[in-house]
Motif scaffolding. Structure first.
Motif, PDB file in Angstrom:
ATOM      1  N   MET A 181       0.815  -1.209   0.000  1.00 56.72           N
ATOM      2  CA  MET A 181       0.000   0.000   0.000  1.00 56.72           C
ATOM      3  C   MET A 181       0.852   1.264   0.000  1.00 56.72           C
ATOM      4  O   MET A 181       0.497   2.258  -0.641  1.00 56.72           O
ATOM      5  CB  MET A 181      -0.939  -0.011   1.205  1.00 56.72           C
ATOM      6  N   VAL A 182       1.986   1.250   0.708  1.00 54.50           N
ATOM      7  CA  VAL A 182       2.825   2.455   0.783  1.00 54.50           C
ATOM      8  C   VAL A 182       3.903   2.473  -0.293  1.00 54.50           C
ATOM      9  O   VAL A 182       4.604   3.481  -0.441  1.00 54.50           O
ATOM     10  CB  VAL A 182       3.479   2.577   2.171  1.00 54.50           C
ATOM     11  N   GLY A 183       4.068   1.387  -1.043  1.00 53.41           N
ATOM     12  CA  GLY A 183       5.086   1.352  -2.086  1.00 53.41           C
ATOM     13  C   GLY A 183       6.479   1.084  -1.563  1.00 53.41           C
ATOM     14  O   GLY A 183       7.451   1.675  -2.045  1.00 53.41           O
ATOM     15  N   ALA A 184       6.603   0.199  -0.571  1.00 56.05           N
ATOM     16  CA  ALA A 184       7.904  -0.167  -0.002  1.00 56.05           C
ATOM     17  C   ALA A 184       8.240  -1.590  -0.412  1.00 56.05           C
ATOM     18  O   ALA A 184       7.392  -2.485  -0.340  1.00 56.05           O
ATOM     19  CB  ALA A 184       7.883  -0.050   1.519  1.00 56.05           C
ATOM     20  N   GLN A 185       9.475  -1.793  -0.823  1.00 54.75           N
ATOM     21  CA  GLN A 185       9.925  -3.112  -1.271  1.00 54.75           C
ATOM     22  C   GLN A 185      11.263  -3.437  -0.633  1.00 54.75           C
ATOM     23  O   GLN A 185      12.143  -2.581  -0.533  1.00 54.75           O
ATOM     24  CB  GLN A 185      10.053  -3.139  -2.797  1.00 54.75           C
ATOM     25  N   ALA A 186      11.419  -4.671  -0.187  1.00 58.39           N
ATOM     26  CA  ALA A 186      12.658  -5.106   0.453  1.00 58.39           C
ATOM     27  C   ALA A 186      13.717  -5.392  -0.603  1.00 58.39           C
ATOM     28  O   ALA A 186      13.462  -6.114  -1.575  1.00 58.39           O
ATOM     29  CB  ALA A 186      12.411  -6.348   1.302  1.00 58.39           C
ATOM     30  N   VAL A 187      14.896  -4.811  -0.406  1.00 57.34           N
ATOM     31  CA  VAL A 187      16.040  -5.044  -1.288  1.00 57.34           C
ATOM     32  C   VAL A 187      17.266  -5.252  -0.407  1.00 57.34           C
ATOM     33  O   VAL A 187      17.241  -5.028   0.803  1.00 57.34           O
ATOM     34  CB  VAL A 187      16.273  -3.859  -2.251  1.00 57.34           C
ATOM     35  N   PHE A 188      18.355  -5.671  -1.023  1.00 61.57           N
ATOM     36  CA  PHE A 188      19.603  -5.820  -0.292  1.00 61.57           C
ATOM     37  C   PHE A 188      20.179  -4.440   0.022  1.00 61.57           C
ATOM     38  O   PHE A 188      20.149  -3.536  -0.820  1.00 61.57           O
ATOM     39  CB  PHE A 188      20.613  -6.634  -1.098  1.00 61.57           C
TER      40      PHE A 188
END
Length: 313
Positions: A181-188
């Protein structure tokens, strides 16, 4: 935990994060919250029982707020993500940029994470205050419609979470609905480095793995007691004094030659040593040729031990 400036971005392509790593980060965050709550309860364990129960939802929300303030807010990463070298990136502007979350996104992530949990734990109290508990008489149609609407909203939220998790299993992004919903994505947090594994390393690992499996299969088949007795007999020539040192013969009957404890139902093999009945019986079942591990004497006949007979040896 690295500090990032607002709006910082790079054009490096992001390596996809494994699904299990994202789920592990969520489990670590949950375990940390539970640990903090347990420590807080221990601080009040000597006070009146049930002191924290009326304020438990609010205290848990306060702990989550403190964790957010000192982890996600300054570094765009939770504690679990930091342990796994992960962080959040902002994909609402450009999916190809490694841009950190804005303050508005971090605040929205806090509200969407803490708010539903608090409402879920306080739902019964809120419904009771509004007179919407199940079984309570409803005075007008508005209360009935409100209760049905809240029940439908709760079911819709659970359905949305389920659909989001199924989408996460399919695509590998956004295990939590709030992240989508907030546009957050897990990355390294750091660009991944490709590891060059040579053929020699793989061959050595496969060879050692096969050898370890062979040892696991072979070791249970080896009669260690027989090997030990044979070594003692060969090295010491069958002399019991070489094994027992300066111990006198009168003390040989005070311990089992196999387990070293006080002998239970002592039995003898024809040598100055005694054995627990169950110890020597299990050895005779496993091996037809039983030898004394102390002196190497081969068993002739198993019989109850007599102190007078032992002292004559």
């Amino acid at each position: 935990m690295g500090m990032e400036k607002e709006g910082e971005s790079t054009c490096e392509p992001a390596t996809p994060v494994l699904r299990i790593s994202q789920l592990d980060a969520l489990e670590l965050d949950s375990a940390l919250e539970q640990l903090l709550w347990t420590q807080l309860c221990h601080c009040f364990q000597n006070l009146r029982p049930g002191l924290l129960t009326p304020l438990e939802p609010e205290l848990k929300a306060l702990l989550q707020l403190l964790l957010w303030r000192f982890t996600l807010y300054p570094g765009s990463a939770t504690v679990g993500q930091s342990l796994l070298s992960l962080r959040y990136r902002n994909i609402s502007t450009s999916p190809n940029l490694r841009k950190s979350l804005s303050h508005r996104q971090k605040l929205a992530l806090l509200l969407l994470t803490v708010g539903p949990r608090w409402l879920q734990e306080r739902s019964h109290s809120l419904r009771r205050c509004l007179g919407l508990t199940s079984g309570a008489p409803l005075s007008d149609g508005f209360q009935k419609a409100l209760r049905n609407s809240l029940a439908a909203l709760s079911g819709l939220a659970r359905l949305a979470s389920l659909v989001n998790f199924l989408a996460f299993l399919r695509t590998g992004y956004h295990p939590v609905l709030a992240e989508r919903m907030v546009g957050a994505q897990a990355v390294f947090s750091e660009p991944s480095v490709t590891r060059d594994v040579t053929y020699q390393y793989v061959n050595r690992e496969l060879l050692w793995h096969g050898f370890a499996e062979f040892l696991i299969f072979l070791l249970p088949l080896i009669n260690t007691s027989k090997v030990k007795a044979s070594i003692y007999s060969f090295v010491l020539g069958g002399d019991p004094s070489g094994v027992g040192g300066a111990r006198d013969k009168e003390g040989a009957w005070r311990e089992c030659a196999l387990c070293g404890e006080w002998p239970t139902m002592p039995h003898a093999l024809g040598c100055p040593h005694v054995f627990c009945y169950y110890c020597i019986k299990s050895q005779s079942i496993a091996n037809n040729c039983v030898r004394c591990p102390k002196c190497g004497t081969e068993a002739r006949r198993l019989e109850p031990a007599k102190i007078e007979t032992l002292l004559r040896h």
